[in-house]
Design a protein around this motif. Structure first.
Motif, PDB file in Angstrom:
ATOM      1  N   LEU A   1       0.824  -1.200   0.000  1.00  0.00           N
ATOM      2  CA  LEU A   1       0.000   0.000   0.000  1.00  0.00           C
ATOM      3  C   LEU A   1       0.862   1.256   0.000  1.00  0.00           C
ATOM      4  O   LEU A   1       0.510   2.267  -0.616  1.00  0.00           O
ATOM      5  N   VAL A   2       1.997   1.193   0.683  1.00  0.00           N
ATOM      6  CA  VAL A   2       2.909   2.339   0.694  1.00  0.00           C
ATOM      7  C   VAL A   2       3.411   2.626  -0.712  1.00  0.00           C
ATOM      8  O   VAL A   2       3.432   3.774  -1.169  1.00  0.00           O
ATOM      9  N   ARG A   3       3.826   1.587  -1.408  1.00  0.00           N
ATOM     10  CA  ARG A   3       4.331   1.765  -2.778  1.00  0.00           C
ATOM     11  C   ARG A   3       3.233   2.268  -3.710  1.00  0.00           C
ATOM     12  O   ARG A   3       3.471   3.120  -4.576  1.00  0.00           O
ATOM     13  N   ALA A   4       2.018   1.744  -3.532  1.00  0.00           N
ATOM     14  CA  ALA A   4       0.913   2.174  -4.394  1.00  0.00           C
ATOM     15  C   ALA A   4       0.594   3.650  -4.177  1.00  0.00           C
ATOM     16  O   ALA A   4       0.278   4.377  -5.123  1.00  0.00           O
ATOM     17  N   SER A   5       0.673   4.108  -2.928  1.00  0.00           N
ATOM     18  CA  SER A   5       0.350   5.504  -2.639  1.00  0.00           C
ATOM     19  C   SER A   5       1.370   6.460  -3.235  1.00  0.00           C
ATOM     20  O   SER A   5       1.076   7.645  -3.423  1.00  0.00           O
ATOM     21  N   ALA A   6       2.573   5.973  -3.527  1.00  0.00           N
ATOM     22  CA  ALA A   6       3.626   6.835  -4.061  1.00  0.00           C
ATOM     23  C   ALA A   6       3.535   7.015  -5.573  1.00  0.00           C
ATOM     24  O   ALA A   6       4.287   7.811  -6.149  1.00  0.00           O
ATOM     25  N   VAL A   7       2.610   6.304  -6.225  1.00  0.00           N
ATOM     26  CA  VAL A   7       2.521   6.373  -7.687  1.00  0.00           C
ATOM     27  C   VAL A   7       2.056   7.751  -8.130  1.00  0.00           C
ATOM     28  O   VAL A   7       2.677   8.387  -8.986  1.00  0.00           O
ATOM     29  N   CYS A   8       0.954   8.230  -7.564  1.00  0.00           N
ATOM     30  CA  CYS A   8       0.426   9.543  -7.949  1.00  0.00           C
ATOM     31  C   CYS A   8      -0.613   9.975  -6.927  1.00  0.00           C
ATOM     32  O   CYS A   8      -1.054   9.188  -6.082  1.00  0.00           O
ATOM     33  N   LYS A   9      -1.039  11.232  -7.032  1.00  0.00           N
ATOM     34  CA  LYS A   9      -1.998  11.795  -6.083  1.00  0.00           C
ATOM     35  C   LYS A   9      -3.351  11.097  -6.199  1.00  0.00           C
ATOM     36  O   LYS A   9      -4.042  10.883  -5.186  1.00  0.00           O
ATOM     37  N   ALA A  10      -3.749  10.727  -7.410  1.00  0.00           N
ATOM     38  CA  ALA A  10      -5.045  10.077  -7.596  1.00  0.00           C
ATOM     39  C   ALA A  10      -5.110   8.749  -6.844  1.00  0.00           C
ATOM     40  O   ALA A  10      -6.125   8.408  -6.237  1.00  0.00           O
ATOM     41  N   TRP A  11      -4.016   7.984  -6.886  1.00  0.00           N
ATOM     42  CA  TRP A  11      -3.973   6.714  -6.161  1.00  0.00           C
ATOM     43  C   TRP A  11      -4.018   6.952  -4.653  1.00  0.00           C
ATOM     44  O   TRP A  11      -4.682   6.221  -3.929  1.00  0.00           O
ATOM     45  N   ARG A  12      -3.297   7.981  -4.183  1.00  0.00           N
ATOM     46  CA  ARG A  12      -3.307   8.281  -2.750  1.00  0.00           C
ATOM     47  C   ARG A  12      -4.713   8.628  -2.281  1.00  0.00           C
ATOM     48  O   ARG A  12      -5.142   8.230  -1.206  1.00  0.00           O
ATOM     49  N   HIS A  13      -5.451   9.370  -3.091  1.00  0.00           N
ATOM     50  CA  HIS A  13      -6.787   9.774  -2.688  1.00  0.00           C
ATOM     51  C   HIS A  13      -7.730   8.575  -2.616  1.00  0.00           C
ATOM     52  O   HIS A  13      -8.617   8.532  -1.760  1.00  0.00           O
ATOM     53  N   ILE A  14      -7.570   7.622  -3.511  1.00  0.00           N
ATOM     54  CA  ILE A  14      -8.387   6.405  -3.440  1.00  0.00           C
ATOM     55  C   ILE A  14      -8.076   5.645  -2.153  1.00  0.00           C
ATOM     56  O   ILE A  14      -8.979   5.242  -1.412  1.00  0.00           O
ATOM     57  N   LEU A  15      -6.772   5.468  -1.885  1.00  0.00           N
ATOM     58  CA  LEU A  15      -6.362   4.733  -0.688  1.00  0.00           C
ATOM     59  C   LEU A  15      -6.789   5.445   0.593  1.00  0.00           C
ATOM     60  O   LEU A  15      -6.989   4.810   1.634  1.00  0.00           O
TER      61      LEU A  15
ATOM     62  N   VAL B   1      -0.507   4.675   5.387  1.00  0.00           N
ATOM     63  CA  VAL B   1      -0.527   5.514   4.202  1.00  0.00           C
ATOM     64  C   VAL B   1      -1.909   6.102   3.961  1.00  0.00           C
ATOM     65  O   VAL B   1      -2.047   7.198   3.458  1.00  0.00           O
ATOM     66  N   MET B   2      -2.959   5.388   4.328  1.00  0.00           N
ATOM     67  CA  MET B   2      -4.306   5.883   4.100  1.00  0.00           C
ATOM     68  C   MET B   2      -4.603   7.093   4.960  1.00  0.00           C
ATOM     69  O   MET B   2      -5.109   8.111   4.489  1.00  0.00           O
ATOM     70  N   GLU B   3      -4.281   7.001   6.258  1.00  0.00           N
ATOM     71  CA  GLU B   3      -4.509   8.119   7.144  1.00  0.00           C
ATOM     72  C   GLU B   3      -3.631   9.311   6.741  1.00  0.00           C
ATOM     73  O   GLU B   3      -4.063  10.455   6.754  1.00  0.00           O
ATOM     74  N   ALA B   4      -2.375   9.042   6.407  1.00  0.00           N
ATOM     75  CA  ALA B   4      -1.481  10.122   6.013  1.00  0.00           C
ATOM     76  C   ALA B   4      -1.948  10.795   4.725  1.00  0.00           C
ATOM     77  O   ALA B   4      -1.872  12.006   4.576  1.00  0.00           O
ATOM     78  N   ALA B   5      -2.484  10.007   3.810  1.00  0.00           N
ATOM     79  CA  ALA B   5      -2.927  10.579   2.534  1.00  0.00           C
ATOM     80  C   ALA B   5      -4.161  11.448   2.684  1.00  0.00           C
ATOM     81  O   ALA B   5      -4.447  12.296   1.849  1.00  0.00           O
TER      82      ALA B   5
END
Length: 365
Positions: free
Chosen positions: A32-46, A355-359
């Motif tokens: 999940l950490v790696r997925a959140s680093a891909v782009c802002k759109a992915w972080r917002h989903i997570l 990562v979800m809470e941080a995002a």
């Protein structure tokens, strides 16, 4: 040349992307950490509450590690460095239970006459702990204990450890009875449970260091007989074990009370407490698993208690072999070695998704 894979995934509709992210393994938070680093759109989903709820419902609470009876914690996934909990440790610390992201230890030296048993409840991710005396004394050494979250409306996927209960059951051989107490962190007091008398039982029911499991609104302690504690009524009851008595309590596939035995090695037999056609309630064999397929060597004999731990939810059982202790996924029938052989383990189950809470802090950007 074809389109790069990265660009293809970045252009997927949000609903399709969410279905893909939903299938990232919960027992490896690094994914999940790696997925959140891909782009802002992915972080917002997570980061969305809807996704988090779906993710937890889809996977169930994962096993992130376990604590051994000697109070040593072993992560089996990529967890962050745990906080320093040395202030809660002592030479006599021993693990009693682990549930809802909390560890329960006692620090009683039974050779020190007159000392009061001290319990410690610890959240390993925050390092926060709570130490308190018990109603036990040096005359009541035969006891078992369990910890559970007491927060209102909690789904127990990511308990914060603020409010909790501790339950003690113990054997009084003089009165031929099983006694119990309930501790509340909110009131910092112990409530005495109903006494369970068993004068007609010739063989004592010992409840010393027995593993427990939470099913519905009841806790079950596994001894030579099963002690049931009803959370709502504060009542105690006694249940007979299956015919193949050597084994461990677990959650059955239907969500009810289950039992796992290993009498006929290499077969692992799963039982379920069910209501039969005649209306009687009893144990029924529901599944037999041949362990020669997932394990490289046979488990140790049933006389040595080859089942060293069970994760609540019924998906993972810890099996001890002469090579070491394996975490066996009952659904996939895959196993991996997690510690040395013949160790009693208390699985640590929790969602760790920082990562979800941080995002969430980026939601307005």
């Amino acid at each position: 040349m074809g389109e790069p894979v990265e660009d293809y995934f970045l252009r997927l509709p949000p609903e399709i992307l969410e279905e893909i992210l939903l299938r990232l393994p919960p027992d490896e938070p690094a994914c999940l950490v790696r997925a959140s680093a891909v782009c802002k759109a992915w972080r917002h989903i997570l980061a969305s509450a809807v996704f988090r709820n779906r993710y937890r419902d889809f996977h169930g609470t994962p096993v992130l590690g376990f604590v051994q009876e000697c109070a040593k914690f072993f992560p089996i996934s990529a967890l962050p460095t745990l906080p320093d909990a040395s202030q809660w440790s002592s030479a006599a610390l021993k693990a009693l239970d682990c549930r809802h992201g909390l560890f329960l230890f006692d620090s009683f030296d039974q050779y020190t006459a007159g000392d009061t048993v001290q319990f410690t409840v610890l959240d390993p991710l925050t390092g926060h702990g709570h130490r308190f005396p018990t109603p036990l004394n040096n005359r009541l050494l035969w006891y078992s204990a369990a910890v559970l979250c007491a927060a209102q409306a909690c789904d127990h996927h990511g308990c914060q450890g603020e409010d909790f209960h501790v339950v003690i059951v113990t054997t009084n051989h003089v009165e031929r009875a099983t006694l119990g107490w309930l501790y509340s962190s909110q009131t910092n007091t112990w409530t005495e449970l109903a006494t369970l008398l068993h004068p007609g039982i010739i063989k004592y029911t010992y409840v010393r260091g027995c593993p427990s499991i939470l099913v519905g609104d009841a806790l079950y302690f596994d001894s030579d007989r099963i002690i049931q504690y009803q959370l709502r009524t504060l009542g105690l009851a006694m249940i007979e074990r299956p015919a193949d008595a050597k084994g461990r309590l677990m959650t059955a596939e239907d969500g009810g009370l289950g039992f796992a035995t290993m009498v006929d090695v290499p077969n692992l037999t799963l039982w379920s407490m069910q209501t039969r056609l005649d209306g009687a309630v009893g144990w029924v064999k529901v599944r037999i698993i041949d362990l020669t397929v997932p394990l490289p060597v046979l488990p140790i004999t049933a006389a040595d208690d080859g089942i060293s731990g069970v994760a609540e939810g019924g998906r993972v059982i810890f099996v001890s072999t002469r090579l070491g202790t394996y975490a066996l996924n009952l659904k996939s029938k895959q196993a991996r070695i997690v510690s040395g052989p013949r160790r009693k383990v208390f699985p640590y189950m929790r969602f760790y998704i920082p990562v979800m809470e941080a995002a969430c802090l980026d939601q307005g950007q």
